[in-house]
Structures are given as C-alpha cells and as structure tokens.
Motif scaffolding. Structure first.
Motif, mmCIF file in Angstrom:
data_model
loop_
_atom_site.group_PDB
_atom_site.id
_atom_site.type_symbol
_atom_site.label_atom_id
_atom_site.label_comp_id
_atom_site.label_asym_id
_atom_site.label_seq_id
_atom_site.Cartn_x
_atom_site.Cartn_y
_atom_site.Cartn_z
ATOM 1 N N GLN A 14 0.799 -1.229 0.000
ATOM 2 C CA GLN A 14 0.000 0.000 0.000
ATOM 3 C C GLN A 14 0.828 1.273 0.000
ATOM 4 N N GLN A 15 2.130 1.172 -0.170
ATOM 5 C CA GLN A 15 2.944 2.380 -0.250
ATOM 6 C C GLN A 15 2.923 2.965 -1.657
ATOM 7 N N LEU A 16 2.649 2.139 -2.628
ATOM 8 C CA LEU A 16 2.524 2.614 -4.004
ATOM 9 C C LEU A 16 1.048 2.830 -4.305
ATOM 10 N N PRO A 17 0.696 3.988 -4.823
ATOM 11 C CA PRO A 17 -0.710 4.231 -5.124
ATOM 12 C C PRO A 17 -1.169 3.453 -6.348
ATOM 13 N N GLY A 18 -2.393 3.063 -6.338
ATOM 14 C CA GLY A 18 -3.029 2.324 -7.423
ATOM 15 C C GLY A 18 -4.062 1.391 -6.819
ATOM 16 N N TRP A 19 -5.214 1.284 -7.458
ATOM 17 C CA TRP A 19 -6.307 0.492 -6.916
ATOM 18 C C TRP A 19 -7.021 -0.265 -8.030
ATOM 19 N N THR A 20 -7.512 -1.442 -7.708
ATOM 20 C CA THR A 20 -8.427 -2.126 -8.606
ATOM 21 C C THR A 20 -9.822 -1.659 -8.210
ATOM 22 N N ILE A 21 -10.655 -1.412 -9.191
ATOM 23 C CA ILE A 21 -12.014 -0.949 -8.934
ATOM 24 C C ILE A 21 -12.996 -1.862 -9.651
ATOM 25 N N SER A 22 -14.191 -1.953 -9.099
ATOM 26 C CA SER A 22 -15.273 -2.673 -9.765
ATOM 27 C C SER A 22 -16.592 -2.046 -9.338
ATOM 28 N N PHE A 23 -17.563 -2.123 -10.213
ATOM 29 C CA PHE A 23 -18.871 -1.526 -9.944
ATOM 30 C C PHE A 23 -19.860 -1.989 -11.005
ATOM 31 N N PHE A 24 -21.131 -1.721 -10.748
ATOM 32 C CA PHE A 24 -22.184 -1.972 -11.724
ATOM 33 C C PHE A 24 -22.663 -0.628 -12.258
ATOM 34 N N TYR A 25 -22.887 -0.591 -13.555
ATOM 35 C CA TYR A 25 -23.414 0.599 -14.212
ATOM 36 C C TYR A 25 -24.363 0.131 -15.304
ATOM 37 N N TYR A 30 -18.347 -3.658 -14.378
ATOM 38 C CA TYR A 30 -17.139 -3.123 -14.994
ATOM 39 C C TYR A 30 -15.999 -3.195 -13.993
ATOM 40 N N GLU A 31 -14.798 -3.422 -14.513
ATOM 41 C CA GLU A 31 -13.605 -3.491 -13.686
ATOM 42 C C GLU A 31 -12.504 -2.680 -14.337
ATOM 43 N N GLY A 32 -11.621 -2.166 -13.495
ATOM 44 C CA GLY A 32 -10.508 -1.402 -14.036
ATOM 45 C C GLY A 32 -9.440 -1.173 -12.995
ATOM 46 N N ILE A 33 -8.413 -0.465 -13.419
ATOM 47 C CA ILE A 33 -7.326 -0.073 -12.535
ATOM 48 C C ILE A 33 -7.309 1.445 -12.475
ATOM 49 N N TYR A 34 -7.392 1.957 -11.265
ATOM 50 C CA TYR A 34 -7.352 3.392 -11.034
ATOM 51 C C TYR A 34 -5.927 3.737 -10.639
ATOM 52 N N GLU A 35 -5.242 4.478 -11.481
ATOM 53 C CA GLU A 35 -3.835 4.777 -11.249
ATOM 54 C C GLU A 35 -3.659 6.050 -10.426
ATOM 55 N N LYS A 36 -2.437 6.266 -9.935
ATOM 56 C CA LYS A 36 -2.172 7.390 -9.029
ATOM 57 C C LYS A 36 -2.475 8.750 -9.648
ATOM 58 N N ASP A 37 -2.397 8.859 -10.964
ATOM 59 C CA ASP A 37 -2.676 10.141 -11.616
ATOM 60 C C ASP A 37 -4.154 10.307 -11.991
ATOM 61 N N GLY A 38 -4.985 9.341 -11.585
ATOM 62 C CA GLY A 38 -6.409 9.412 -11.871
ATOM 63 C C GLY A 38 -6.818 8.743 -13.170
#
Length: 67
Positions: A14-25, A30-38
């Motif tokens: 968790q010292q490096l920013p970046g997240w896996t995201i998932s949601f319904f729309y 949908y799934e993706g990777i949210y990077e530190k720069d948005g």
C-alpha cells in the motif's frame, strides 16, 4: 448511476498508489485499474458514456481514498 462500487489496493504494501475498482453501471459489471494520476485502465469492456462514468469514479475515489 454507479452501484456496488468497491476498490482494493493494487499493491500489497500500500505504499505505491493504485487500486483495482469494480462496480455496476446500467446493470453491467465493470472493472478497471485506477492509477495514481487518476487515469483509469479498463480491464474488461469500456462502459458507455465513459467520460461521465470516469467523473463518477473520480468523485467516489476522492470520497473514499483521499478524504
């Protein structure tokens, strides 16, 4: 509207920013990777109205992660 939004750290330490995201729309998951720069890299299909969805994801990330 985004439903069932979830995120997890991309890196275990968790010292490096970046997240896996998932949601319904619009009843699709949908799934993706949210990077530190948005930036969002979709790991599956790209949602319709991508720009609008990205704005909603950014708002959710600001609320949950950067608060």
């Amino acid at each position: 509207m985004i439903q069932h939004f979830s995120f997890k750290p991309l890196y275990e330490n968790q010292q490096l920013p970046g997240w896996t995201i998932s949601f319904f729309y619009k009843q699709n998951r949908y799934e993706g990777i949210y990077e530190k720069d948005g930036a969002i890299k979709w790991t599956g299909q790209t949602p319709p109205n991508e720009d609008q969805v990205k704005k909603m994801v950014h708002e959710l990330m600001l609320f949950h992660v950067y608060d």
